[in-house]
Design an enzyme around this catalytic site. Structure first.
Site, mmCIF file in Angstrom:
data_model
loop_
_atom_site.group_PDB
_atom_site.id
_atom_site.type_symbol
_atom_site.label_atom_id
_atom_site.label_comp_id
_atom_site.label_asym_id
_atom_site.label_seq_id
_atom_site.Cartn_x
_atom_site.Cartn_y
_atom_site.Cartn_z
ATOM 1 N N GLY A 111 0.841 -1.194 0.000
ATOM 2 C CA GLY A 111 0.000 0.000 0.000
ATOM 3 C C GLY A 111 0.870 1.235 0.000
ATOM 4 O O GLY A 111 2.096 1.139 0.094
ATOM 5 N N SER A 142 0.251 -0.988 8.258
ATOM 6 C CA SER A 142 0.797 -1.528 9.507
ATOM 7 C C SER A 142 -0.332 -1.947 10.441
ATOM 8 O O SER A 142 -0.274 -2.992 11.084
ATOM 9 C CB SER A 142 1.689 -0.497 10.196
ATOM 10 O OG SER A 142 2.811 -0.222 9.383
ATOM 11 N N ALA A 182 11.314 -4.763 13.453
ATOM 12 C CA ALA A 182 11.362 -3.404 12.904
ATOM 13 C C ALA A 182 12.655 -3.208 12.130
ATOM 14 O O ALA A 182 13.736 -3.519 12.632
ATOM 15 C CB ALA A 182 11.266 -2.386 14.031
ATOM 16 N N HIS A 229 4.152 4.272 16.435
ATOM 17 C CA HIS A 229 3.800 2.907 16.039
ATOM 18 C C HIS A 229 3.905 1.966 17.242
ATOM 19 O O HIS A 229 3.044 1.131 17.468
ATOM 20 C CB HIS A 229 4.719 2.416 14.919
ATOM 21 C CG HIS A 229 4.263 2.809 13.548
ATOM 22 N ND1 HIS A 229 4.212 1.938 12.482
ATOM 23 C CD2 HIS A 229 3.815 3.987 13.068
ATOM 24 C CE1 HIS A 229 3.771 2.576 11.414
ATOM 25 N NE2 HIS A 229 3.534 3.814 11.726
ATOM 26 N N ARG A 230 4.988 2.125 18.027
ATOM 27 C CA ARG A 230 5.221 1.215 19.126
ATOM 28 C C ARG A 230 4.140 1.367 20.206
ATOM 29 O O ARG A 230 3.673 0.379 20.774
ATOM 30 C CB ARG A 230 6.606 1.467 19.736
ATOM 31 C CG ARG A 230 7.024 0.434 20.762
ATOM 32 C CD ARG A 230 8.329 0.816 21.423
ATOM 33 N NE ARG A 230 9.471 0.586 20.547
ATOM 34 C CZ ARG A 230 10.490 -0.228 20.848
ATOM 35 N NH1 ARG A 230 10.493 -0.886 21.971
ATOM 36 N NH2 ARG A 230 11.501 -0.370 20.010
ATOM 37 N N ARG A 280 1.161 2.043 19.774
ATOM 38 C CA ARG A 280 -0.112 1.459 19.346
ATOM 39 C C ARG A 280 -0.144 -0.038 19.649
ATOM 40 O O ARG A 280 -1.203 -0.633 19.748
ATOM 41 C CB ARG A 280 -0.297 1.695 17.840
ATOM 42 C CG ARG A 280 -1.751 1.708 17.465
ATOM 43 C CD ARG A 280 -2.000 2.101 16.041
ATOM 44 N NE ARG A 280 -1.348 1.219 15.108
ATOM 45 C CZ ARG A 280 -0.768 1.625 14.009
ATOM 46 N NH1 ARG A 280 -0.725 2.897 13.709
ATOM 47 N NH2 ARG A 280 -0.200 0.775 13.193
ATOM 48 N N GLU A 338 14.832 -4.932 16.624
ATOM 49 C CA GLU A 338 15.216 -3.968 15.588
ATOM 50 C C GLU A 338 16.381 -4.529 14.795
ATOM 51 O O GLU A 338 17.415 -4.875 15.365
ATOM 52 C CB GLU A 338 15.595 -2.628 16.229
ATOM 53 C CG GLU A 338 14.383 -1.963 16.861
ATOM 54 C CD GLU A 338 14.683 -0.594 17.459
ATOM 55 O OE1 GLU A 338 15.763 -0.048 17.163
ATOM 56 O OE2 GLU A 338 13.838 -0.097 18.214
#
Lengths: 181, 181, 181
Positions: free
Chosen positions: B9, B16, B34, B50-51, B53, B62
């Site tokens: 997308g 995400s 990540a 993001h984290r 959420r 990571e």
């Protein structure tokens, strides 16, 4: 009588590969009508890579500008014609102009209408590859904006005349028009 | 045995979020792999958003470069692994090179083939988020063009190995491959 | 009670034409709520071209900034309202700020939430045209990146509140949400 298939998608999305598969389903001989010109090493290499993927069933014709005229001239000589791609043809037309905007747009649109009329008359099935170029940020530069608008109008015009429209995303085609259902 | 889902997308299209929902349907524990590195405030803030959420069911790893190796190493430890995202991994690989084009492309493609081979061997389901970057105007800058081409080829390659492909548009997913039908 | 339709697509993809057809199916009188301002010749010409395509059944209202307020004010006066387009409204909001990033984003998001709340309250059906701008290469310029993120979040938020979502590609609509079936 005529049968036109339009295949759209982003850069390196697998449009050409899908178009070649569709063409090959018609059997040979096939015509590969290339609109790109090798003006630098990057392009030469890209054209060579595409060409090496195609086998001996293909006759390649290179025509950067006279696309409708060439289609009309070779009608009836192959089982299918693959035009790769419309977007580069439009770009060639734009670059062949001196850049005065209203006349340039008029000239390109006249060519597009001629292509559209030619496609309706063809007896050989024609598969056209085109690009989505209008889903990014508005470009700063006026020529890029004009190109983006013309490319969008071209896609609309050709999809209207086409019997089938497919969009290719990550190599996977999705049919938007002409589904057998 | 392996089950791979590719989610593509545009920027901020809800990829995400959709990927997280799919992962959560597997139950926990889950791995969030990540690829982004916080090299400036904008990125730090985006990663933190993001984290925040995601809830406590997630272990975050990571890894900017060694994606296939990391996947292979943690196989079997979670109910599902979410890779967010492939495009940033490709960008990290490109930027880790000195920029000589043919070798850079070769290096990135070798990594992609390694990822593809690893995905076929995994026992833990893997959900990969990727980006559409090829639907705008052709970029002026050669590195951006190379990136766009590599990203397109990556999407094709991963969609070919994936059991499911979804494109997310305005937050709404459309399944292009692997529909239950 | 409310009925909201969101129509997305790239530049010159036929979004506005499709939106107008949907609006016309409601009968008249119709409201065309234009967010664009003619700040140069290119824009003046583009607006005039769009306007000349629409017939006398339309009342045109130009409102670059106060979109939710205007919708609330005219609710009940037409058979349908066409907003063309959300992306230009967002761009107007961004450009009306002094450019300090966190406050700008907050201001735009507050406006978006207000639009979303207003749409839930409307009795007149509202058809909103928006743009896909996040499928090209990441822009160099921070304002363009902010715009791209905000436009993506706007599309997600409006698609969530909308009863129908359609994406238009090459003039052909594809319904992603609210299919009758």
């Amino acid at each position: 009588m005529s049968h036109t298939i339009l295949i759209t998608g982003g850069a390196c999305s697998g449009k050409s590969r899908f178009a070649e598969e569709l063409a090959l389903s018609h059997g040979g001989p096939l015509c590969y009508l290339a609109t790109a010109q090798a003006y630098d090493d990057e392009m030469t290499e890209r054209i060579a890579r595409h060409r090496s993927r195609r086998g001996g069933v293909w006759q390649t014709i290179e025509e950067p500008l006279l696309l409708p005229q060439t289609l009309a001239r070779i009608d009836g000589e192959h089982r299918a014609i693959l035009v790769d791609c419309v977007t580069i043809w439009l770009s060639n037309l734009l670059l062949s102009c001196d850049g005065t905007q209203p006349e340039t747009e008029e000239y390109v649109m006249a060519n597009l209408h001629r292509l559209s009329a030619t496609l309706r008359e063809m007896t050989t099935p024609v598969i056209l590859v085109t690009n989505e170029v209008g889903m990014g940020i508005v470009p700063d530069n006026p020529l890029a904006r004009l190109f983006r608008d013309v490319a969008g109008q071209s896609n609309q015009l050709l999809a209207a005349v086409a019997d089938e429209l497919h969009v290719v995303i990550s190599g996977i085609p999705l049919q938007l028009k002409g589904r057998a259902s």
